[in-house]
Motif scaffolding. Structure first.
Motif, PDB file in Angstrom:
ATOM      1  N   VAL A 137      40.454  41.392  38.706  1.00  0.00           N
ATOM      2  CA  VAL A 137      40.789  41.714  40.090  1.00  0.00           C
ATOM      3  C   VAL A 137      39.779  41.143  41.076  1.00  0.00           C
ATOM      4  N   VAL A 138      40.295  40.745  42.247  1.00  0.00           N
ATOM      5  CA  VAL A 138      39.461  40.355  43.383  1.00  0.00           C
ATOM      6  C   VAL A 138      39.175  41.641  44.150  1.00  0.00           C
ATOM      7  N   THR A 139      37.996  42.193  43.964  1.00  0.00           N
ATOM      8  CA  THR A 139      37.729  43.559  44.439  1.00  0.00           C
ATOM      9  C   THR A 139      37.825  43.697  45.954  1.00  0.00           C
ATOM     10  N   GLY A 140      37.509  42.639  46.691  1.00  0.00           N
ATOM     11  CA  GLY A 140      37.554  42.714  48.152  1.00  0.00           C
ATOM     12  C   GLY A 140      38.960  42.815  48.712  1.00  0.00           C
ATOM     13  N   PHE A 141      39.979  42.547  47.888  1.00  0.00           N
ATOM     14  CA  PHE A 141      41.361  42.602  48.355  1.00  0.00           C
ATOM     15  C   PHE A 141      42.040  43.935  48.016  1.00  0.00           C
ATOM     16  N   LEU A 142      41.494  44.676  47.071  1.00  0.00           N
ATOM     17  CA  LEU A 142      42.162  45.875  46.561  1.00  0.00           C
ATOM     18  C   LEU A 142      42.168  46.989  47.606  1.00  0.00           C
ATOM     19  N   SER A 143      43.309  47.670  47.715  1.00  0.00           N
ATOM     20  CA  SER A 143      43.483  48.775  48.665  1.00  0.00           C
ATOM     21  C   SER A 143      43.279  48.328  50.114  1.00  0.00           C
ATOM     22  N   LYS A 144      43.274  47.007  50.361  1.00  0.00           N
ATOM     23  CA  LYS A 144      43.068  46.497  51.718  1.00  0.00           C
ATOM     24  C   LYS A 144      44.162  45.517  52.119  1.00  0.00           C
TER      25      LYS A 144
END
Length: 277
Positions: A137-144
């Motif tokens: 996962v690309v963490t900066g994109f999650l839930s955003k």
């Protein structure tokens, strides 16, 4: 001189018969029968080849990275019907380190980026066939960002055979970044995922597969114990654990035919060595 008249007709033909017998004996002695080749030995355990599949989206968008849900279902059923057994990154790592064994026909099913359809479309199919999978996962994109997974979805999936690992914070091409930015992408994505999921994040999939020895060194310092590329091929004990091979799966004019072709390694990508490190 007429040899036949000299020694007599009957004696002549007797002599010819004796000579033929002697000639046959010489042929047999001079050309002994070759021994049959011994049966080949079974391949050692070190020869196990691990198939690592690389998906992105599972939806009906008409782009190469998006596999139709119906095609994804067909492919997962194909794996099950043909005796493949899904594994986790930890199981693969333990095997490569000589600390574990793998089932027959091991396959590691991976997804890059963390798209929402991994939850809505791929996840139910994986559960249907009782298959494990891993999402980088690309963490900066999650839930955003719209179209990407949420941490709640990831937590649910982790309860049902899905492993979550890192694909950096922003999906930036690592070789183009400064050392400080590379460390931020690797360290911060690991920290964010560990804080949200409550367990170590120990594997990285490099964005677009691009990496070098310097990036690998930073990944090691950050605490990763393995990395995945998009270099086409199987993983075995000769693989670099920080540059493990994968087999990408794309939408094509004949998606499922090409999927089987790639499993059998008859793809032009393999034949002609068109690989990307």
């Amino acid at each position: 001189m007429d040899l036949k008249k000299l020694i007599g007709g009957r004696q002549f033909w007797s002599l010819i018969a004796v000579l033929l017998i002697l000639f046959g004996v010489l042929l047999i002695v001079g050309h002994p029968k070759e021994e049959a080749s011994p049966a080949p030995l079974p391949p050692p355990e070190d020869d196990v080849k691990v198939l690592v599949l690389n998906y992105h989206m599972v939806n009906s968008m008409f782009i190469s990275l998006a596999i139709e849900p119906g095609d994804f279902d067909w492919q997962m059923k194909y794996l099950v019907d043909h005796g493949y057994h899904s594994i986790s990154p930890d199981e693969l790592y333990d095997f490569l380190a000589g600390k574990g064994t793998l089932p027959d026909r091991p396959v590691l099913i991976t997804f890059d980026d963390g798209y929402e359809d991994n939850y809505t479309n791929a996840y139910p199919i994986l559960k249907k066939y009782n298959l494990k999978a891993t999402i980088f996962v690309v963490t900066g994109f999650l839930s955003k960002r719209k179209g990407y997974l949420t941490w709640d979805q990831l937590r649910e999936m982790e309860q049902n055979g899905i492993t979550i690992e890192s694909h950096t914070v922003t999906h930036a091409p690592l070789p183009e970044l400064s050392d400080d930015r590379i460390r931020e992408e690797l360290v911060e994505s690991k920290r964010q995922a560990e804080a949200e999921l409550g367990h170590p994040i120990e594997f990285i999939a490099y964005p677009t597969g691009v990496h070098d020895l310097h990036i690998v060194g930073i990944a090691q310092e950050a605490g990763y114990k393995g990395g995945f590329t998009v270099k086409y091929g199987n993983v075995d004990r000769s693989s670099n654990v920080y540059a493990m091979e994968r087999v990408p799966v794309f939408r094509t004019a004949a998606t499922n035919v090409d999927f089987v072709d790639r499993l059998r390694y008859t793809s032009n990508i393999t034949q002609f060595g068109w690989t990307r490190n």
